[in-house]
Design an enzyme around this catalytic site. Structure first.
Site, short mmCIF file in Angstrom:
data_model
loop_
_atom_site.label_atom_id
_atom_site.label_comp_id
_atom_site.label_asym_id
_atom_site.label_seq_id
_atom_site.Cartn_x
_atom_site.Cartn_y
_atom_site.Cartn_z
N LYS A 22 16.58 18.61 -24.78
CA LYS A 22 16.34 20.00 -25.20
C LYS A 22 17.34 20.94 -24.53
O LYS A 22 17.91 21.82 -25.18
CB LYS A 22 14.91 20.41 -24.84
CG LYS A 22 14.60 21.89 -25.09
CD LYS A 22 13.23 22.27 -24.64
CE LYS A 22 13.20 22.76 -23.21
NZ LYS A 22 13.50 24.20 -23.09
N ASN A 23 17.54 20.76 -23.24
CA ASN A 23 18.40 21.69 -22.51
C ASN A 23 19.88 21.48 -22.77
O ASN A 23 20.71 22.23 -22.26
CB ASN A 23 18.10 21.59 -21.01
CG ASN A 23 16.74 22.16 -20.65
OD1 ASN A 23 16.18 22.97 -21.39
ND2 ASN A 23 16.18 21.71 -19.54
N ARG A 93 13.83 31.62 -23.56
CA ARG A 93 14.89 32.21 -22.75
C ARG A 93 16.28 31.73 -23.15
O ARG A 93 17.26 32.44 -22.96
CB ARG A 93 14.64 31.91 -21.26
CG ARG A 93 13.45 32.64 -20.69
CD ARG A 93 13.24 32.30 -19.23
NE ARG A 93 12.03 32.93 -18.70
CZ ARG A 93 12.02 34.07 -18.02
NH1 ARG A 93 13.14 34.72 -17.81
NH2 ARG A 93 10.88 34.57 -17.58
N CYS A 117 8.96 30.77 -20.59
CA CYS A 117 7.92 30.40 -19.63
C CYS A 117 7.79 31.43 -18.52
O CYS A 117 8.79 31.97 -18.04
CB CYS A 117 8.23 29.03 -19.01
SG CYS A 117 8.03 27.66 -20.15
N ARG A 122 14.22 35.13 -14.08
CA ARG A 122 15.49 34.43 -14.28
C ARG A 122 16.44 35.45 -14.88
O ARG A 122 16.66 35.48 -16.08
CB ARG A 122 15.29 33.21 -15.21
CG ARG A 122 14.47 32.12 -14.55
CD ARG A 122 14.46 30.86 -15.37
NE ARG A 122 13.42 30.90 -16.38
CZ ARG A 122 13.13 29.87 -17.17
NH1 ARG A 122 13.80 28.74 -17.07
NH2 ARG A 122 12.17 29.96 -18.06
N ASP A 307 12.49 20.96 -12.96
CA ASP A 307 11.73 20.62 -14.16
C ASP A 307 10.90 19.35 -14.00
O ASP A 307 10.14 18.99 -14.91
CB ASP A 307 12.67 20.47 -15.37
CG ASP A 307 13.05 21.81 -15.96
OD1 ASP A 307 12.49 22.84 -15.53
OD2 ASP A 307 13.92 21.85 -16.86
N ARG A 399 7.29 22.83 -27.01
CA ARG A 399 8.63 23.40 -26.85
C ARG A 399 9.61 22.39 -26.27
O ARG A 399 10.82 22.53 -26.46
CB ARG A 399 8.58 24.63 -25.94
CG ARG A 399 7.86 25.84 -26.53
CD ARG A 399 7.94 27.05 -25.61
NE ARG A 399 9.31 27.22 -25.15
CZ ARG A 399 9.66 27.39 -23.88
NH1 ARG A 399 8.74 27.38 -22.93
NH2 ARG A 399 10.92 27.54 -23.55
#
Length: 420
Positions: A22-23, A93, A117, A122, A307, A399
């Site tokens: 995902k990231n 984000r 989240c 951030r 994470d 998500r």
């Protein structure tokens, strides 16, 4: 609103395929805005965040085609609305990552301040200040970042006071079309940052030093199209391995890589797991044993990933001994501790430190997810609790985890999704 119902007590056994990261895929999709030519992205996970950024790109004028085999083709040559509205950005984000590409390619951008989240501030200060140093005129008004530049962005020497993954990614994408050379010092080294750089280089960018603290980008006039395969999701991999460790099971995670997960694998071995690895697989075997408590301090890569902190807190709740966990990356990221306590966990909080004394078993209870990784920790806790645990607000987990209940059920877990 959907919920998970989990009846614990079953060791996880078998094989599970790991999805694309995902990231990685979110900044890579944002990076498609930098070229007019078609780009094919493979190994794309089916996640709510991916759907959100696809909607965002489509609203800007990009054409997106989804094919079988987890592949998306993006053609951004007709983007004419460099605007990211609050309605889309508020849920994620990572939407801020369109700022750099839009400004570099189109000379202007209007992007809502991001949501996502609730794990602490951030700030986007790194993104904004870096783009200003590259010649952009930026204002923040009414909840929106409005940016413009006359001609091309200019290469600059940028230095972060604190390591920022999205800051590194946004400025790296802006720099690939800038005039001159940009240097990013104290850059993030995460595998997902490296993946984005490799993707951009595949399209003709000139990026060096990714994976180190200093990234150097020589700007080019334009990027071409290409085909790129997203790397495996190291957090999903780690989550399933922790689940197997907690339940005393034996699983093999397939289509993944051990070299992006070394800190996590080390802690799993410390907890008593037997780990073996191959080119694209990792096997964990607990041989029915109860895990041992581990101490963890989160840190930017190659340190222990923030994470994975919540998942290891869940592991420590049922481990032998006492584990101390220190969160150094994000504030307010212990909200799952309060929900784990509802299941009987012995957790003491003191600022950014949690002390967890393991107990033989948790007890099922209704719990509520507060963010993406917290929701994963509650699912893991449900796998080892006596009785049936109800995890509410699982839209958070959707998500970042593709088909989590199907994958866990495939490993033998008693889990199902139900509607309220």
């Amino acid at each position: 609103m959907d919920k998970h119902l989990i009846t614990g007590g079953v060791p996880l056994l078998g094989e599970v395929r790991i999805s694309g990261a995902k990231n990685s895929v979110l900044p890579i999709l944002a990076g498609c805005l930098l070229t007019d030519d078609p780009v094919i992205i493979k190994n794309v996970p089916h996640l709510n965040d991916v759907t959100t950024i696809m909607k965002l790109l489509g609203q800007m004028g990009a054409n997106l085609t989804i094919s079988e085999g987890l592949t998306i083709e993006v053609e951004a040559g007709h983007v004419n609305v460099p605007y990211a509205p609050y309605e889309l950005v508020r849920t994620m984000r990572a939407s801020i990552l369109v700022l750099g590409p839009l400004l570099a390619k189109h000379g202007q951008a209007k992007v809502s301040l991001p949501g996502g989240c609730a794990i602490g501030p951030r700030p986007v200060d790194f993104h904004v200040e870096g783009l200003r140093q590259m010649g952009a005129d930026i204002s923040v008004d009414g909840g929106y970042i409005q940016a413009s530049v006359q001609g091309r962005l200019k290469g600059a020497n940028l230095k972060f006071d604190i390591v920022s993954v999205t800051g590194t990614e946004n400025l790296m994408m802006a720099a690939v079309l800038a005039d001159g050379v940009t240097t990013i010092e104290n850059a993030a080294c995460e595998p997902e940052v490296q993946d984005l750089a490799n993707f951009l280089n595949c399209l003709g960018a000139k990026i060096e030093g990714h994976g180190t603290k200093t990234i150097v980008i020589e700007g080019v006039k334009s990027l071409k199209g290409g085909t790129y395969t997203v790397l495996p999701d190291r957090v999903e991999t780690g989550t399933y391995l922790v689940a197997a460790a907690m339940t005393g099971g034996r699983i093999t995670t397939k289509s993944t890589r051990a070299n992006i997960l070394e800190a996590v694998l080390h802690k799993l071995e410390e907890a008593g797991a037997e780990i073996s690895t191959g080119e694209d697989w990792i096997t964990l075997d607990m041989r029915g044993r109860r895990p041992k408590a581990v101490d963890i301090c989160t840190a930017p890569f190659p340190g222990f990933p923030t994470d994975m902190q919540a998942q290891f807190m869940a592991l420590n709740t049922v481990s032998e001994g006492v584990g101390v966990m220190t969160e150094t990356v994000f504030e307010n990221r212990f909200m799952h501790a309060h929900e784990l306590r509802r299941m009987g966990a012995n957790i003491q909080l003191n600022g950014n430190t949690a002390q967890i004394e393991g107990i033989p078993h948790l007890t099922a209870a209704p719990v509520m997810a507060t963010d993406l990784r917290a929701s994963a920790s509650l699912v893991l806790a449900g796998l080892v609790a006596q009785g049936t645990t109800i995890v509410d607000r699982i839209y958070h987990i959707d998500r970042g985890y593709e088909c989590i209940e199907e994958k866990l059920a495939q490993l033998g877990a008693n889990i199902k999704r139900v509607q309220s």
